[in-house]
Scaffold this motif. Sequence first.
Motif, PDB file in Angstrom:
ATOM      1  N   VAL A 134       0.802  -1.226   0.000  1.00  0.00           N
ATOM      2  CA  VAL A 134       0.000   0.000   0.000  1.00  0.00           C
ATOM      3  C   VAL A 134       0.837   1.279   0.000  1.00  0.00           C
ATOM      4  CG1 VAL A 134      -1.913  -1.153   1.159  1.00  0.00           C
ATOM      5  CG2 VAL A 134      -0.180   0.015   2.531  1.00  0.00           C
ATOM      6  N   ALA A 135       2.163   1.175   0.171  1.00  0.00           N
ATOM      7  CA  ALA A 135       3.003   2.372   0.264  1.00  0.00           C
ATOM      8  C   ALA A 135       2.878   3.305  -0.947  1.00  0.00           C
ATOM      9  CB  ALA A 135       4.463   1.980   0.486  1.00  0.00           C
ATOM     10  N   PRO A 136       2.851   2.780  -2.195  1.00  0.00           N
ATOM     11  CA  PRO A 136       2.741   3.689  -3.343  1.00  0.00           C
ATOM     12  C   PRO A 136       1.484   4.553  -3.298  1.00  0.00           C
ATOM     13  CG  PRO A 136       3.428   1.523  -4.074  1.00  0.00           C
ATOM     14  CD  PRO A 136       3.030   1.377  -2.635  1.00  0.00           C
ATOM     15  N   THR A 169      16.665   5.438   6.444  1.00  0.00           N
ATOM     16  CA  THR A 169      16.137   4.071   6.528  1.00  0.00           C
ATOM     17  C   THR A 169      17.127   3.094   7.147  1.00  0.00           C
ATOM     18  OG1 THR A 169      16.913   3.518   4.293  1.00  0.00           O
ATOM     19  CG2 THR A 169      14.684   4.422   4.485  1.00  0.00           C
ATOM     20  N   ASP A 170      18.376   3.510   7.327  1.00  0.00           N
ATOM     21  CA  ASP A 170      19.383   2.617   7.889  1.00  0.00           C
ATOM     22  C   ASP A 170      19.073   2.349   9.366  1.00  0.00           C
ATOM     23  OD1 ASP A 170      22.253   2.684   9.534  1.00  0.00           O
ATOM     24  OD2 ASP A 170      22.261   1.391   7.760  1.00  0.00           O
ATOM     25  N   PHE A 189       7.467   2.338   4.634  1.00  0.00           N
ATOM     26  CA  PHE A 189       8.469   1.834   3.686  1.00  0.00           C
ATOM     27  C   PHE A 189       9.399   0.837   4.358  1.00  0.00           C
ATOM     28  CE2 PHE A 189      12.708   1.965   1.868  1.00  0.00           C
ATOM     29  CZ  PHE A 189      12.448   1.664   0.536  1.00  0.00           C
ATOM     30  N   ILE A 190       9.882   1.156   5.556  1.00  0.00           N
ATOM     31  CA  ILE A 190      10.817   0.264   6.250  1.00  0.00           C
ATOM     32  C   ILE A 190      10.137  -1.044   6.630  1.00  0.00           C
ATOM     33  CG2 ILE A 190      12.202   0.018   8.360  1.00  0.00           C
ATOM     34  CD1 ILE A 190      12.685   3.091   8.132  1.00  0.00           C
ATOM     35  N   HIS A 191       8.882  -0.983   7.051  1.00  0.00           N
ATOM     36  CA  HIS A 191       8.140  -2.199   7.388  1.00  0.00           C
ATOM     37  C   HIS A 191       7.914  -3.098   6.173  1.00  0.00           C
ATOM     38  CE1 HIS A 191       6.124  -0.885  11.448  1.00  0.00           C
ATOM     39  NE2 HIS A 191       7.432  -0.807  11.468  1.00  0.00           N
ATOM     40  N   HIS A 192       7.987  -2.519   4.975  1.00  0.00           N
ATOM     41  CA  HIS A 192       7.756  -3.282   3.736  1.00  0.00           C
ATOM     42  C   HIS A 192       9.046  -3.525   2.951  1.00  0.00           C
ATOM     43  CE1 HIS A 192       3.169  -2.266   3.283  1.00  0.00           C
ATOM     44  NE2 HIS A 192       3.518  -2.450   4.545  1.00  0.00           N
ATOM     45  N   ASP A 193      10.189  -3.202   3.536  1.00  0.00           N
ATOM     46  CA  ASP A 193      11.463  -3.263   2.827  1.00  0.00           C
ATOM     47  C   ASP A 193      11.950  -4.708   2.687  1.00  0.00           C
ATOM     48  OD1 ASP A 193      13.959  -2.897   1.748  1.00  0.00           O
ATOM     49  OD2 ASP A 193      14.652  -1.454   3.239  1.00  0.00           O
ATOM     50  N   GLY A 194      12.047  -5.168   1.438  1.00  0.00           N
ATOM     51  CA  GLY A 194      12.495  -6.536   1.176  1.00  0.00           C
ATOM     52  C   GLY A 194      13.922  -6.793   1.609  1.00  0.00           C
ATOM     53  N   ASP A 195      14.764  -5.763   1.624  1.00  0.00           N
ATOM     54  CA  ASP A 195      16.153  -5.934   2.067  1.00  0.00           C
ATOM     55  C   ASP A 195      16.222  -6.277   3.547  1.00  0.00           C
ATOM     56  OD1 ASP A 195      17.030  -5.359  -0.473  1.00  0.00           O
ATOM     57  OD2 ASP A 195      17.427  -3.237  -0.048  1.00  0.00           O
ATOM     58  N   PHE A 204      11.202  -2.286  13.105  1.00  0.00           N
ATOM     59  CA  PHE A 204       9.783  -2.465  13.416  1.00  0.00           C
ATOM     60  C   PHE A 204       9.461  -1.521  14.568  1.00  0.00           C
ATOM     61  CE2 PHE A 204       6.409  -4.694  15.901  1.00  0.00           C
ATOM     62  CZ  PHE A 204       5.418  -4.701  14.936  1.00  0.00           C
ATOM     63  N   TYR A 205       8.767  -0.444  14.260  1.00  0.00           N
ATOM     64  CA  TYR A 205       8.504   0.543  15.307  1.00  0.00           C
ATOM     65  C   TYR A 205       7.158   1.242  15.096  1.00  0.00           C
ATOM     66  CZ  TYR A 205      10.890   3.444  11.755  1.00  0.00           C
ATOM     67  OH  TYR A 205      11.284   4.033  10.576  1.00  0.00           O
TER      68      TYR A 205
END
Length: 520
Positions: free
Chosen positions: A81-83, A113-114, A424-430, A458-459
Amino acid sequence: MEPLFSSAAAICVVTVLVAVIPIWALKMLNSLWLRPKRFERLLRAQGFHGDPYSLSHHNSNQTLLQQHQLNSQPFPLSDDVAPRVSSLLHHTIDKYGKKSFFWEGRTPKVIITDPNQLKEVFNNIHDFQKPKFSDNVKFLFAGLLNYEGDKWAKHRRIMNPAFHSEKLKNMLPAFSQSCHDMISMWKGMLSSDGKCEIDIWPFLQNLTRDVISQTAFGSSYAEGEKFFRNLRMQGYLLMAGKYKNIPILRHLRTTTTKRMEAIEREIRDSIEGIIKKREKAMENGETSNEDLLSILLESNHKEIQGHGNSRAVGMTKQEVIEECKLFYLAGQETTSSLLVWTMVLLARYPEWQARARDEVFQVFGNQNPNIDGLSKLKIVTMILYEVLRLYPPTTFFSRAPQKDVKLGNLSLPAGIRITMPILFIHHDGDIWGDDAKEFKPERFSEGIAKATKGQISFYPFGWGPRICIGQNFALMEAKIVLSLLLQHFSFELSPVYEHAPTVVLSLQPKRGAHIVLHKL
């Protein structure tokens, strides 16, 4: 003599103008162009990428227009849903990568994002403070959320007792009773074959409103209801503000601002009335100390007594009102968002719904949830964490460096903004793997630390010293409500359900959440 005097006065005026206008022009030039371009050069020199600064901000405006168009269209049934929800931020990362920035007026917003840098920002609460709210926003988000330094520490200390686990235990009956009232309403809507189709979203909003009204104000529940209606109206007025996204014009006193000020006076008068009754009861030794307001007033009283009855060390009445507004609004918004997306996802994934129901019956049978059993709900907890990962109530956090600071190997100047994109971070594949955008509660089977590999990734309630004071309240309420619903119903998505996540005050279903309920 008069012409001579007039000439002298005119010369003085011209002299002043000649001196002032260049200074004003230089300040405007610096504010509108030189300073933003200096920020841009500093960021690009450190490897950040983004759109070049422009007085017109054409790119940002175009992306916001695209987001508006997206929100008006049907959305595929997907958890990516991020986009849609954060199109400007998503567009920036998609175009320039994770080490990027975008513009909000004349201010660059640096995307962080790091996980190591996130940890440093969350922990260093003195250098990385929350941006100051505009006057209209302060009508809603004041109190602990907006304080810094010693004032924040004092308020946090005074409020902590209200959210202690021992105090939260006393609120379980209110959680259960409000949910039973909603369940009775739903059962009354069932057809002869034991099912019905409803939009659960307004019901869940009313449920969490009832819970926070009772747990916050106890016997003053009716007055709390009026307070809540006014607070919700302020939220709608804030989001509908005509100039709310225009840097200079958003400070104008519009008709909306005047209406918000009138509502603010009503809220203040309402809460002052409740506080006076509680303070009188405390003086007479009649306080029950069971609802949030009573606990807060008692804690504030002890703080004042502990410093020689000096009111300078406690909260003022206005500050107590602001804290009431905050836990009322935040408590209602966070939990209703979590519950609605949990039901939508369990309706889409019946195998997880069945597993959660089996666990609830195993732990509680047909009885009301109790505090000891809540800690045994492993599957329910996994599900709630996964919902918070995919659909966090708040989609990003912002911080404002108070001086030129170092962040890892970065040098960030005062005046910029830092954006920590939760969604974005919660959905980051990396970070989460190739299945990051899929509903897989099993990733939390061994807890948060194992799922995140010990990283700050995760926050949903923030992290560090300023982590949300009400997170245990929200999770306890969600577990109790979900347990009771699973005991009474199974549910599936309605054919008319339209997936439209959008940010209002929290991440909400814009077109509701239509569910088909089946009585068990």
